[in-house]
Design a protein around this motif. Sequence first.
Motif, PDB file in Angstrom:
ATOM      1  N   GLY B  87       0.817  -1.341  -0.053  1.00  0.00           N
ATOM      2  CA  GLY B  87      -0.077   0.112   0.099  1.00  0.00           C
ATOM      3  C   GLY B  87       0.905   1.187   0.031  1.00  0.00           C
ATOM      4  N   SER B  88       1.868   1.122   0.494  1.00  0.00           N
ATOM      5  CA  SER B  88       3.021   2.469   0.479  1.00  0.00           C
ATOM      6  C   SER B  88       3.395   2.694  -0.846  1.00  0.00           C
ATOM      7  CB  SER B  88       4.374   1.924   1.523  1.00  0.00           C
ATOM      8  OG  SER B  88       4.916   0.856   0.804  1.00  0.00           O
ATOM      9  N   PHE B  89       3.348   1.822  -1.747  1.00  0.00           N
ATOM     10  CA  PHE B  89       3.763   2.303  -3.266  1.00  0.00           C
ATOM     11  C   PHE B  89       2.527   3.393  -3.532  1.00  0.00           C
ATOM     12  CE2 PHE B  89       3.574   1.758  -7.636  1.00  0.00           C
ATOM     13  CZ  PHE B  89       4.932   2.310  -8.111  1.00  0.00           C
ATOM     14  N   VAL B  90       1.344   3.119  -3.213  1.00  0.00           N
ATOM     15  CA  VAL B  90       0.223   4.008  -3.715  1.00  0.00           C
ATOM     16  C   VAL B  90       0.398   5.369  -3.135  1.00  0.00           C
ATOM     17  CG1 VAL B  90      -2.399   4.463  -3.747  1.00  0.00           C
ATOM     18  CG2 VAL B  90      -1.513   2.011  -4.150  1.00  0.00           C
ATOM     19  N   VAL B  91       0.687   5.212  -1.718  1.00  0.00           N
ATOM     20  CA  VAL B  91       1.065   6.512  -1.070  1.00  0.00           C
ATOM     21  C   VAL B  91       1.952   7.396  -1.600  1.00  0.00           C
ATOM     22  CG1 VAL B  91       1.464   7.396   1.314  1.00  0.00           C
ATOM     23  CG2 VAL B  91       0.172   5.624   1.093  1.00  0.00           C
ATOM     24  N   PHE B  92       3.135   6.618  -1.870  1.00  0.00           N
ATOM     25  CA  PHE B  92       4.418   7.045  -2.529  1.00  0.00           C
ATOM     26  C   PHE B  92       4.135   7.921  -3.499  1.00  0.00           C
ATOM     27  CE2 PHE B  92       7.568   6.163  -5.800  1.00  0.00           C
ATOM     28  CZ  PHE B  92       8.586   6.902  -5.514  1.00  0.00           C
ATOM     29  N   VAL B 145      -8.320  21.827  -6.360  1.00  0.00           N
ATOM     30  CA  VAL B 145      -8.147  20.454  -6.544  1.00  0.00           C
ATOM     31  C   VAL B 145      -6.959  19.665  -6.883  1.00  0.00           C
ATOM     32  CG1 VAL B 145      -9.507  18.706  -7.961  1.00  0.00           C
ATOM     33  CG2 VAL B 145     -10.472  20.677  -7.265  1.00  0.00           C
ATOM     34  N   TYR B 146      -6.129  20.257  -7.712  1.00  0.00           N
ATOM     35  CA  TYR B 146      -4.821  19.796  -7.882  1.00  0.00           C
ATOM     36  C   TYR B 146      -3.928  19.675  -6.513  1.00  0.00           C
ATOM     37  CZ  TYR B 146      -0.290  19.469  -9.364  1.00  0.00           C
ATOM     38  OH  TYR B 146       1.063  18.832  -9.303  1.00  0.00           O
ATOM     39  N   ASN B 147      -4.134  20.529  -5.785  1.00  0.00           N
ATOM     40  CA  ASN B 147      -2.842  20.419  -4.697  1.00  0.00           C
ATOM     41  C   ASN B 147      -3.473  19.754  -3.623  1.00  0.00           C
ATOM     42  OD1 ASN B 147      -0.317  22.257  -4.785  1.00  0.00           O
ATOM     43  ND2 ASN B 147      -2.040  23.969  -5.437  1.00  0.00           N
ATOM     44  N   PHE B 148      -4.840  19.734  -3.465  1.00  0.00           N
ATOM     45  CA  PHE B 148      -5.412  19.114  -2.373  1.00  0.00           C
ATOM     46  C   PHE B 148      -5.892  17.528  -2.689  1.00  0.00           C
ATOM     47  CE2 PHE B 148      -6.043  23.605  -1.187  1.00  0.00           C
ATOM     48  CZ  PHE B 148      -4.800  23.828  -0.721  1.00  0.00           C
ATOM     49  N   LEU B 149      -6.071  17.162  -3.912  1.00  0.00           N
ATOM     50  CA  LEU B 149      -6.638  15.817  -4.155  1.00  0.00           C
ATOM     51  C   LEU B 149      -5.940  14.849  -3.544  1.00  0.00           C
ATOM     52  CD1 LEU B 149      -8.688  14.462  -6.094  1.00  0.00           C
ATOM     53  CD2 LEU B 149      -6.773  13.924  -7.589  1.00  0.00           C
ATOM     54  N   PRO B 150      -4.497  14.577  -3.195  1.00  0.00           N
ATOM     55  CA  PRO B 150      -3.957  13.620  -2.579  1.00  0.00           C
ATOM     56  C   PRO B 150      -4.443  13.525  -1.000  1.00  0.00           C
ATOM     57  CG  PRO B 150      -2.265  14.770  -3.839  1.00  0.00           C
ATOM     58  CD  PRO B 150      -3.482  15.656  -3.765  1.00  0.00           C
ATOM     59  N   ILE B 156      -9.168   8.099   2.152  1.00  0.00           N
ATOM     60  CA  ILE B 156     -10.132   7.081   1.762  1.00  0.00           C
ATOM     61  C   ILE B 156      -9.627   6.000   1.413  1.00  0.00           C
ATOM     62  CG2 ILE B 156     -12.279   7.046   0.166  1.00  0.00           C
ATOM     63  CD1 ILE B 156     -12.312   9.641  -0.105  1.00  0.00           C
ATOM     64  N   TYR B 157      -8.357   5.852   0.727  1.00  0.00           N
ATOM     65  CA  TYR B 157      -7.896   4.666   0.407  1.00  0.00           C
ATOM     66  C   TYR B 157      -7.547   3.858   1.572  1.00  0.00           C
ATOM     67  CZ  TYR B 157      -4.017   1.480  -1.615  1.00  0.00           C
ATOM     68  OH  TYR B 157      -3.327   0.673  -1.765  1.00  0.00           O
ATOM     69  N   ASN B 158      -6.770   4.415   2.427  1.00  0.00           N
ATOM     70  CA  ASN B 158      -6.437   3.850   3.634  1.00  0.00           C
ATOM     71  C   ASN B 158      -7.637   3.138   4.474  1.00  0.00           C
ATOM     72  OD1 ASN B 158      -3.828   4.254   3.497  1.00  0.00           O
ATOM     73  ND2 ASN B 158      -3.904   6.236   4.597  1.00  0.00           N
ATOM     74  N   VAL B 159      -9.003   3.771   4.529  1.00  0.00           N
ATOM     75  CA  VAL B 159      -9.759   3.163   5.028  1.00  0.00           C
ATOM     76  C   VAL B 159     -10.506   1.896   4.136  1.00  0.00           C
ATOM     77  CG1 VAL B 159     -12.309   3.463   5.857  1.00  0.00           C
ATOM     78  CG2 VAL B 159     -10.676   5.293   6.218  1.00  0.00           C
ATOM     79  N   LEU B 160     -10.592   2.125   2.904  1.00  0.00           N
ATOM     80  CA  LEU B 160     -11.080   1.161   2.080  1.00  0.00           C
ATOM     81  C   LEU B 160     -10.316  -0.034   1.957  1.00  0.00           C
ATOM     82  CD1 LEU B 160     -12.149   3.118  -1.230  1.00  0.00           C
ATOM     83  CD2 LEU B 160     -13.596   2.014   0.494  1.00  0.00           C
TER      84      LEU B 160
END
Lengths: 261, 270
Positions: B87-92, B145-150, B156-160
């Motif tokens: 999962g850390s790769f996605v975060v990365f 949106v560009y700056n804060f999307l991550p 959400i990803y971490n919960v899912l």
Amino acid sequence: MIKFIKRFYLVIMFVFLYAPIAALMVLSFNSSKYMSRWDGFSLKWYEAMFSSELIMSALKTTLIIALLSAVISTIIGTAACIGISRMKRKPRAIVMGLNNIPMVNAEIVTGISLMLCFIAFGISLGFGTILISHITFCIPYVILSVMPKIKQTEQSTYEAALDLGASPVQAFFKVVFPDIRPGVLSGFLMAFTMSLDDFIITHFTKGAGVNTLSTLIYSEVRKGIKPSLYALSTIMFLAVLILLVIANLPKGKNRELVKEN
Amino acid sequence: MGKKSLAAPYIVWMAGFIVIPLLFVFYYGLTDKSGAFTLENLAAIASPEKVSALLRSLKLSVLSTAICLLLAYPLAMILKGLHVKKGSFVVFLFILPMWMNFLLRTMAWQTLLDRNGVINNVLAFFHLPGINIINTQAAIVFGMVYNFLPFMVLPIYNVLIKIGDDTVEAARDLGADGVQTFFRVIFPLSMPGIVSGITMVFVPALTTFVISDLLGGGMVLLIGNVIEQEFTFTANWNLGSGLSLVLMVFILISMVLFAKYDKDGEGAAV
């Protein structure tokens, strides 16, 4: 079909995230100094970057502050996690609540509050105040990544190490630390990245004469940013990318090999 | 590791650099230049220019938070579906862009969105109408949106990814179809991630002065710009602090929500 839509969406999103980075990389080789015009390939901005004292000193300040604030906040934050995990529910909730403030509060308010505090106590704004401010907003990120790891460790392994004759320091570094190391590392990286990319808090706490890359760039926005700054950020970005790929690849392969055996 | 005292340095640090500085904002915000108590700095928000800046900030930040959520949720679902081992790769992938200075990245959109820029050329190639949003409120929403999307995707990803496949399968076995499974099982379970994502996007979007500076061409004034100017140009710290206090009311509302869904104090942010 659904698979195609998913892939397409994923690609679009990553193009969205990385398009400006690609644009800056291309523009760093543009011999025109205007963002909107392409005058042919040139390396002159890379030369200009290395010979600009302003940019080099801002780079030095940025890197030193990022490194120091990452190291210090990792140490304070990791120690704090161990301490907090031993607390009773109420004090722990209070400490974690306070810990959330810099993350949830607006950066502009954090910046202003630190500035007012430094000035009120007669601390002149400069390198030191930037460093203190960065440590302040970095520690919560360290705690966020170390805390879950601490919760997973068993108190009994630490006690077993003590029973077997280890000193508390030995027990920590030989038994506890290996378990929480991934969290500590990602906290460190997070802190380093946050410090490196910060503008708003630095803007309020830097004082005259000191510049990080962010504040240098901001001061040039009105006059037109020099493409040598694109060159610098291209080099930094690629350096990090290469470092992280090297750091990650062999380890991943080793793990797979171990699994296969 | 039974040492509570290990937390002592951080507690001292928090007192000195989180609590006391905030008290100074309260002090300056509630006093005038001579140091006497006043509510004038708070009331100043009611002046037409400042009300319109605040309302504009609220409008743009609500809009960009909503867009972020709409973009991020499907993205997080797709990323979950990839079953990446680490999962850390996605975060990365989402943190990596931060290694290029955010002011520069935001400025780069100026070039890309330019009337004759790359994006309009691509649109023209597909015979689509061009976009012309530079120096407008739309450009600021785009930048937000560009700056804060991550910050919306990651919680959400971490919960899912914590929702096990067996949970979803159980719902299916009990007769729920895909849509029901989503709305009755997955979506409610992902609420903590959504709430922390909304907080992490809404607050910086509401209070930014940089994005409006860079992409609004100095034409669009947000409440962040008003406050920043009180400190850097007019040097009226009392007024600036007073307005910050007003701003903090909105942040407090977010914090209450955050605390409600984050009982363990673990945070879904990282």
